[in-house]
Scaffold this motif. Sequence first.
Motif: not given
Length: 240
Positions: A2, A162, A189-191, A223
Amino acid sequence: MLPSEKLNFQGPYLRQNWSLPDSFIYNLAIKPSNANGFAKLVKSCKYFYSKNPVSLSPIFPKLYKTDFEKLDLSIQTISYNDFLFISSNVENIELIRVVIKNEEVPYTIVPLEKLVKALPKIKNISLCENQNHMSSIFTRNTVKELLIIPHFSKISKITLHNIPETFDIETFFAFIKKNKITKFRLYFHHSFSAAYKNCLEAIIDEILQTENHDYKVPCICFYGLEEKKWKKLQSLYDKN
């Protein structure tokens, strides 16, 4: 792999050993005696701005009119009415951790589609929102609403950071393949769920397996994306 998120202060630093008590320095940062003095403090040390970022809100009532073509804002909270006032002629905009709120109390964050609709002359958009907000500039209707804005498909470049999984990426990718003008950089976003990750992977695989693209290849990053795929996608994006 990233890419690094843009920071406000970069480079080496040393912890300050003040000749005055820490409490005095803190009060000096929070309650400066005048604007000129505070400007000198900010230039002398990163500490003062980090403790008291400059707020634009008090400036707006003093402005008669604005003709900004480029607008870069970072770590600000402003009202939607103030945003409209300063952005009516903007062609290039960058918002880094900026909250644009509706006037109602309790306030709500103005969604991306409403901001874009208010920028009829926009050519380039770069947006990175704060991950810690309870609500997001992205909504479940963001993609649907963006695609019905007449000037959205004419924007030259759009960079979004994000992005949550509420973003309808399948519908958006279908739009990208029909659009011949806009270059997209999309950082998620990473989630997010495994299902959403699989969807992103499938889109990237389709792009990489297509020999001849009749659209501008987007740069998509999240990610867990394999570095090999990321580099190949970046290479295709750069050739647009």
